[in-house]
Write an enzyme that holds these catalytic residues in place. Structure first.
Site, PDB file in Angstrom:
ATOM      1  N   GLU A  76      25.769  -3.265  24.623  1.00 56.23           N
ATOM      2  CA  GLU A  76      24.457  -3.234  24.680  1.00 56.23           C
ATOM      3  C   GLU A  76      24.204  -1.651  23.984  1.00 56.23           C
ATOM      4  OE1 GLU A  76      25.230  -6.284  27.629  1.00 56.23           O
ATOM      5  OE2 GLU A  76      25.915  -4.186  27.338  1.00 56.23           O
ATOM      6  N   ARG A 283      39.394  -4.272  26.254  1.00 62.91           N
ATOM      7  CA  ARG A 283      37.906  -4.237  26.368  1.00 62.91           C
ATOM      8  C   ARG A 283      37.849  -2.965  27.460  1.00 62.91           C
ATOM      9  NH1 ARG A 283      33.092  -5.034  23.701  1.00 62.91           N
ATOM     10  NH2 ARG A 283      31.348  -5.155  25.578  1.00 62.91           N
ATOM     11  N   MET A 323      38.936   4.930  23.903  1.00 70.71           N
ATOM     12  CA  MET A 323      37.477   4.574  23.392  1.00 70.71           C
ATOM     13  C   MET A 323      36.875   4.848  22.205  1.00 70.71           C
ATOM     14  SD  MET A 323      37.292   2.840  26.268  1.00 70.71           S
ATOM     15  CE  MET A 323      35.317   2.331  25.985  1.00 70.71           C
ATOM     16  N   ASN A 349      31.655  -9.272  20.063  1.00 74.66           N
ATOM     17  CA  ASN A 349      30.637  -9.056  18.771  1.00 74.66           C
ATOM     18  C   ASN A 349      31.774  -9.397  17.521  1.00 74.66           C
ATOM     19  OD1 ASN A 349      29.031  -8.449  16.681  1.00 74.66           O
ATOM     20  ND2 ASN A 349      28.646  -6.411  17.469  1.00 74.66           N
ATOM     21  N   GLU A 352      31.406  -7.126  13.800  1.00 78.16           N
ATOM     22  CA  GLU A 352      32.323  -6.237  13.485  1.00 78.16           C
ATOM     23  C   GLU A 352      33.204  -6.210  12.540  1.00 78.16           C
ATOM     24  OE1 GLU A 352      32.996  -4.350  17.580  1.00 78.16           O
ATOM     25  OE2 GLU A 352      30.972  -3.280  17.590  1.00 78.16           O
TER      26      GLU A 352
END
Length: 435
Positions: A76, A283, A323, A349, A352
């Site tokens: 988000e 993730r 990250m 996603n 990307e």
């Protein structure tokens, strides 16, 4: 009428239902606090230090009457980032506040914006916590990214005449059916929203099904197309891999058991393609060490990206244990697998890697972004696989036929460009609601 709360009055039983919901939350909160304390050792230090923000004790915004964006986590934050950047460009003096609920989301806010935005963790959905937060921030508008509709947050904004807009709104068929069963809770929220910008026809239709007024609902399409399109202008030589001329397979935003599936496929393919390199990007950062142990146990040579600026020719697997490095890693890849799709998390996603002109693989779980995945499949950019055997077979096909892989990558890029435009539509809605 200028006041947002004038046209709609909840019935007594709808108010009673909201208070009952709040009462249940009050009973749960002590256990939530105990859980926060007990989980302190496994949470990030930053989250532990700021845990009282979840109860409404947030820092005052440097300036009032700005925009407050709520973004649950990484996805988000990334989706909202292009809209936030556009607003910052067009209104440089306006205050931007971004809230998240996860440490990974918080880290992404800092990675993208640094100290240019005010950031804290969104409080629990208690009336006093939300009211206290709004009193400290005093936003002129609240924008919720994608899905998180909290009754007390929306009610507190409505009472204060603060417009609430859901941007890039998602509403799955399952969620719509569930909300329909509890009209006393959901219908008041729907009426108190100022506008919903739906990311796809499924989401638009489901909001209509739930009774959203037509003049408060806009099909903008998915803002992630615009966000991903902005990535095409950037290029990073990740770990100087461009100089090594290796064939590179990347697993982006992976969950358990996707790393195991990729490692199994890699071991089989490595005998035929000795220059093949696997990049794994889990993730969640708390899984970095677990994945590292998995790679070592498999007998493959591992390198952690945070440990070295360059890799050696003997390396088999690069674990990205930092990250915000996923898109830099996509820059040097040849084939991309997008995680959360074999693990049945709804898929992450795929735009990307499409922005980097990569052929894309995913499992069958794509319900988080069904229209994006459908468009990419129809264009020939994305291949859905059912298991590790299908994954290995398609990777082998693309390694043997690089022209086919190139066509798939270009198809995804052209689909991305063709569907951009949601950013301008969303910004038009936001500007129309400014008081």
């Amino acid at each position: 009428m200028t006041e947002l709360n004038k046209p709609y009055r909840p019935t007594w039983y709808q108010d009673a239902f909201r208070w009952f919901y709040s009462f249940i939350l009050v009973l749960v909160i002590p256990f939530a606090f105990i859980n926060l304390v007990l989980r302190g050792s496994t949470r990030s230090k930053d989250y532990n230090r700021r845990r009282f923000e979840r109860f409404g004790f947030v820092a005052h915004a440097p300036k009032q009457q700005g925009y407050l964006f709520h973004c649950v986590s990484v996805g988000e934050v990334v989706a909202a980032s292009c809209l936030i950047k556009r607003i910052m460009q067009e209104q440089p003096d306006v205050q931007i506040t971004v809230t998240t609920t996860t440490p990974t989301g918080s880290a992404r806010v800092r990675a993208i914006f640094g100290d240019a935005v005010h950031h804290f963790y969104l409080p629990y959905d208690l009336h006093m916590a939300m009211a206290g937060m709004l009193k400290r921030i005093k936003p002129s508008m609240v924008m919720i990214t994608e899905v998180e509709l909290w009754p007390n947050l929306i009610h507190a904004c409505w009472k204060r005449n603060i417009p609430v807009v859901v941007i890039n709104a998602r509403m799955t068929d399952r969620s719509a059916r569930r909300y329909k069963k509890f009209p006393a809770l959901f219908e008041p929220m729907l009426h108190k929203l100022s506008h919903v910008c739906a990311q796809g026809e499924r989401d638009f239709n489901n909001y209509q099904f739930l009774g959203m007024a037509g003049d408060k609902l806009t099909l903008t399409q998915n803002i992630k197309f615009d966000q991903a399109a902005a990535l095409t202008s950037s290029k990073a030589n990740f770990l100087e891999l461009e100089q090594q001329k290796r064939q590179i397979l990347i697993g982006g935003s992976t969950h358990d058991p996707e790393e195991s599936v990729l490692l199994d496929a890699y071991r089989e393919l490595k005998t035929q393609y000795p220059k093949l390199l696997l990049i794994l990007v889990p993730r969640h950062p708390e899984r970095f060490e677990l994945v590292a142990k998995m790679v070592v146990k498999s007998g493959l040579q591992l390198l952690r990206s945070a440990d070295s600026p360059i890799i050696n020719a003997q390396c088999d697997v690069v674990l990205v244990n930092e990250m915000g490095r996923l898109n830099a890693a996509y820059d040097v890849a040849d084939i991309a697998f997008v995680g959360g799709s074999i693990a049945e998390r709804g898929g992450h996603n795929a735009l990307e890697p499409a922005a980097k002109k990569l052929p894309i693989l995913m499992g069958m779980s794509t319900h988080n972004n069904p229209e994006i995945c459908s468009k990419l499949v129809e264009a020939g950019a994305l291949t859905l696989i059912e298991d590790g055997f299908g994954l290995q077979a398609k990777i082998k096909h693309w390694l043997d036929d690089p022209e086919s892989a190139h066509r798939a990558g270009m198809a995804g890029f052209h689909e991305l460009v063709r569907n951009s435009g949601a950013l301008d539509k969303t910004l038009n809605v936001v500007n129309s609601l400014q008081r």
